[in-house]
Design a protein around this motif. Structure first.
Motif, PDB file in Angstrom:
ATOM      1  N   ARG A  10       0.847  -1.183   0.000  1.00  0.00           N
ATOM      2  CA  ARG A  10       0.000   0.000   0.000  1.00  0.00           C
ATOM      3  C   ARG A  10       0.887   1.238   0.000  1.00  0.00           C
ATOM      4  O   ARG A  10       1.789   1.349   0.830  1.00  0.00           O
ATOM      5  N   PRO A  11       0.672   2.174  -0.934  1.00  0.00           N
ATOM      6  CA  PRO A  11       1.531   3.351  -0.976  1.00  0.00           C
ATOM      7  C   PRO A  11       1.387   4.177   0.296  1.00  0.00           C
ATOM      8  O   PRO A  11       0.388   4.092   0.996  1.00  0.00           O
ATOM      9  N   SER A  12       2.385   5.004   0.555  1.00  0.00           N
ATOM     10  CA  SER A  12       2.362   5.787   1.788  1.00  0.00           C
ATOM     11  C   SER A  12       1.249   6.819   1.754  1.00  0.00           C
ATOM     12  O   SER A  12       0.759   7.201   0.706  1.00  0.00           O
ATOM     13  N   VAL A  13       0.864   7.281   2.951  1.00  0.00           N
ATOM     14  CA  VAL A  13      -0.185   8.294   3.100  1.00  0.00           C
ATOM     15  C   VAL A  13       0.186   9.532   2.296  1.00  0.00           C
ATOM     16  O   VAL A  13       1.343   9.927   2.253  1.00  0.00           O
ATOM     17  N   GLY A  14      -0.780  10.115   1.643  1.00  0.00           N
ATOM     18  CA  GLY A  14      -0.531  11.387   0.983  1.00  0.00           C
ATOM     19  C   GLY A  14      -0.182  11.284  -0.480  1.00  0.00           C
ATOM     20  O   GLY A  14       0.095  12.294  -1.108  1.00  0.00           O
ATOM     21  N   LEU A  15      -0.217  10.088  -1.040  1.00  0.00           N
ATOM     22  CA  LEU A  15       0.163   9.959  -2.442  1.00  0.00           C
ATOM     23  C   LEU A  15      -0.892  10.555  -3.379  1.00  0.00           C
ATOM     24  O   LEU A  15      -2.083  10.280  -3.235  1.00  0.00           O
ATOM     25  N   VAL A  16      -0.444  11.373  -4.329  1.00  0.00           N
ATOM     26  CA  VAL A  16      -1.339  11.856  -5.379  1.00  0.00           C
ATOM     27  C   VAL A  16      -0.729  11.446  -6.725  1.00  0.00           C
ATOM     28  O   VAL A  16       0.441  11.719  -6.992  1.00  0.00           O
ATOM     29  N   VAL A  17      -1.523  10.768  -7.541  1.00  0.00           N
ATOM     30  CA  VAL A  17      -1.096  10.371  -8.878  1.00  0.00           C
ATOM     31  C   VAL A  17      -1.912  11.201  -9.863  1.00  0.00           C
ATOM     32  O   VAL A  17      -3.143  11.088  -9.905  1.00  0.00           O
ATOM     33  N   ALA A  18      -1.241  12.061 -10.617  1.00  0.00           N
ATOM     34  CA  ALA A  18      -1.918  12.961 -11.560  1.00  0.00           C
ATOM     35  C   ALA A  18      -1.852  12.357 -12.955  1.00  0.00           C
ATOM     36  O   ALA A  18      -0.761  12.064 -13.446  1.00  0.00           O
ATOM     37  N   ILE A  19      -3.017  12.178 -13.577  1.00  0.00           N
ATOM     38  CA  ILE A  19      -3.044  11.601 -14.932  1.00  0.00           C
ATOM     39  C   ILE A  19      -3.788  12.546 -15.862  1.00  0.00           C
ATOM     40  O   ILE A  19      -4.991  12.781 -15.700  1.00  0.00           O
ATOM     41  N   ASP A  20      -3.065  13.106 -16.813  1.00  0.00           N
ATOM     42  CA  ASP A  20      -3.667  14.039 -17.773  1.00  0.00           C
ATOM     43  C   ASP A  20      -3.582  13.484 -19.182  1.00  0.00           C
ATOM     44  O   ASP A  20      -2.793  12.581 -19.467  1.00  0.00           O
ATOM     45  N   GLY A  21      -4.384  14.088 -20.071  1.00  0.00           N
ATOM     46  CA  GLY A  21      -4.331  13.703 -21.479  1.00  0.00           C
ATOM     47  C   GLY A  21      -5.660  13.998 -22.136  1.00  0.00           C
ATOM     48  O   GLY A  21      -6.641  14.320 -21.459  1.00  0.00           O
ATOM     49  N   PRO A  22      -5.688  13.919 -23.470  1.00  0.00           N
ATOM     50  CA  PRO A  22      -6.935  14.205 -24.199  1.00  0.00           C
ATOM     51  C   PRO A  22      -7.944  13.066 -24.101  1.00  0.00           C
ATOM     52  O   PRO A  22      -7.616  11.982 -23.596  1.00  0.00           O
ATOM     53  N   SER A  23      -9.168  13.311 -24.579  1.00  0.00           N
ATOM     54  CA  SER A  23     -10.217  12.277 -24.578  1.00  0.00           C
ATOM     55  C   SER A  23      -9.766  11.053 -25.352  1.00  0.00           C
ATOM     56  O   SER A  23      -9.180  11.191 -26.423  1.00  0.00           O
ATOM     57  N   GLY A  24     -10.083   9.898 -24.808  1.00  0.00           N
ATOM     58  CA  GLY A  24      -9.820   8.661 -25.547  1.00  0.00           C
ATOM     59  C   GLY A  24      -8.381   8.186 -25.433  1.00  0.00           C
ATOM     60  O   GLY A  24      -7.995   7.210 -26.066  1.00  0.00           O
ATOM     61  N   SER A  25      -7.573   8.850 -24.599  1.00  0.00           N
ATOM     62  CA  SER A  25      -6.173   8.431 -24.459  1.00  0.00           C
ATOM     63  C   SER A  25      -6.051   7.254 -23.504  1.00  0.00           C
ATOM     64  O   SER A  25      -4.964   6.713 -23.318  1.00  0.00           O
ATOM     65  N   GLY A  26      -7.168   6.890 -22.858  1.00  0.00           N
ATOM     66  CA  GLY A  26      -7.139   5.764 -21.925  1.00  0.00           C
ATOM     67  C   GLY A  26      -7.039   6.207 -20.472  1.00  0.00           C
ATOM     68  O   GLY A  26      -6.844   5.380 -19.582  1.00  0.00           O
ATOM     69  N   LYS A  27      -7.198   7.515 -20.235  1.00  0.00           N
ATOM     70  CA  LYS A  27      -7.046   8.065 -18.879  1.00  0.00           C
ATOM     71  C   LYS A  27      -7.961   7.417 -17.846  1.00  0.00           C
ATOM     72  O   LYS A  27      -7.526   7.051 -16.778  1.00  0.00           O
ATOM     73  N   SER A  28      -9.265   7.333 -18.182  1.00  0.00           N
ATOM     74  CA  SER A  28     -10.220   6.875 -17.167  1.00  0.00           C
ATOM     75  C   SER A  28      -9.970   5.425 -16.778  1.00  0.00           C
ATOM     76  O   SER A  28      -9.878   5.102 -15.599  1.00  0.00           O
ATOM     77  N   SER A  29      -9.858   4.558 -17.773  1.00  0.00           N
ATOM     78  CA  SER A  29      -9.676   3.136 -17.452  1.00  0.00           C
ATOM     79  C   SER A  29      -8.346   2.937 -16.739  1.00  0.00           C
ATOM     80  O   SER A  29      -8.244   2.141 -15.790  1.00  0.00           O
TER      81      SER A  29
END
Ligand code: DC
Length: 236
Positions: A10-29
């Motif tokens: 389990r990652p440590s407390v406070g981890l934020v993973v930022a995922i950006d990109g255009p529609s359909g790039s696979g971001k949500s899945s």
């Protein structure tokens, strides 16, 4: 390619993973997959812009008039549920999870998202959700400006892209077989507005790792992002 077996670390407390990109790039899945593998919360900021747009349309606001949108940006009560296995979104208590994917909302979301007052309001809600989740293990946040504006100090940032034809084919399949050419035209039009707007345009944030997902499977992309997280955890 890394395996997609469940991770016990389990990652440590406070981890934020930022995922950006255009529609359909696979971001949500990808974001949901990474969050559920690592036991993190998940926030879809695109859904929040869509929810704001749904509210504007229902309130009869002219979405092409930035002043009219700005004047009402604080009225919608948007609440996001951050379970990656069943994310939810409500506006004024109404479940809009399905309605925000409709063509009317998709056609109006880019101009609404370009209004600074809308961005300021949603930024506030996004930072609240992140602060809450970081006391509970951490969160994967997806959008267009997460690594650049919403969480510029995120220790893990990924920028996902894919060829327009691949993006359109994925989106059309998700929408139950819509016309691929029309879908491609619609997402390229949104890219132009999202990348060209004055406030928080879609950009690759400083420090982001670029992953072109065109030729990768979903599991492979999830594995790549999990490797980024594990590399950061190993250095901590
Ligand atoms: O990820 P999506 O396609 O559901 O996002 C819908 C729209 O919301 C997208 O066209 C641009 C906008 N958006 C944004 O401006 N900033 C974000 N962080 C996320 C989405």
């Amino acid at each position: 390619m890394p395996s997609n077996a469940p991770s016990s670390d389990r990652p440590s407390v406070g981890l934020v993973v930022a995922i950006d990109g255009p529609s359909g790039s696979g971001k949500s899945s990808t974001s949901r997959g990474v969050a559920s593998r690592l036991g993190l919360r998940y926030l879809d900021t695109g859904a929040m812009y869509r929810a704001m747009t749904w509210w504007m349309l229902r309130a009869g606001v002219d979405v092409q008039d930035p002043a009219a949108v700005a004047a009402r940006a604080d009225e919608a009560r948007i609440v996001s549920g951050t379970d990656p296995l069943g994310p939810t979104i409500t506006v004024d208590g109404v479940d809009v999870g399905v309605a925000i994917r409709g063509e009317d909302v998709t056609g109006a979301v880019s101009p609404v998202s370009a209004v600074p007052e809308v961005r300021a309001r949603l930024l506030e809600l996004q930072r609240e959700a992140i602060a809450e989740a970081t006391t509970d293990g951490g969160i994967v946040v997806e959008g267009r400006d997460i690594g650049s504006v919403v969480a510029p100090d995120a220790p893990v940032k990924a920028y996902l892209s894919a060829d327009p034809a691949a993006r359109a084919a994925r989106r059309a399949a998700e929408e139950g077989g819509s016309d691929v050419a029309a879908t491609e035209a619609s997402l390229l039009a949104r890219d132009t507005i999202d990348s060209g707007r004055a406030v928080s345009p879609l950009v690759m944030a400083d420090g982001a790792v670029h992953i072109d997902t065109t030729h990768y499977t979903l599991d492979e992309v999830i594995g790549l992002v999990v490797e980024l997280v594990e590399a950061v955890e190993a250095r901590a």
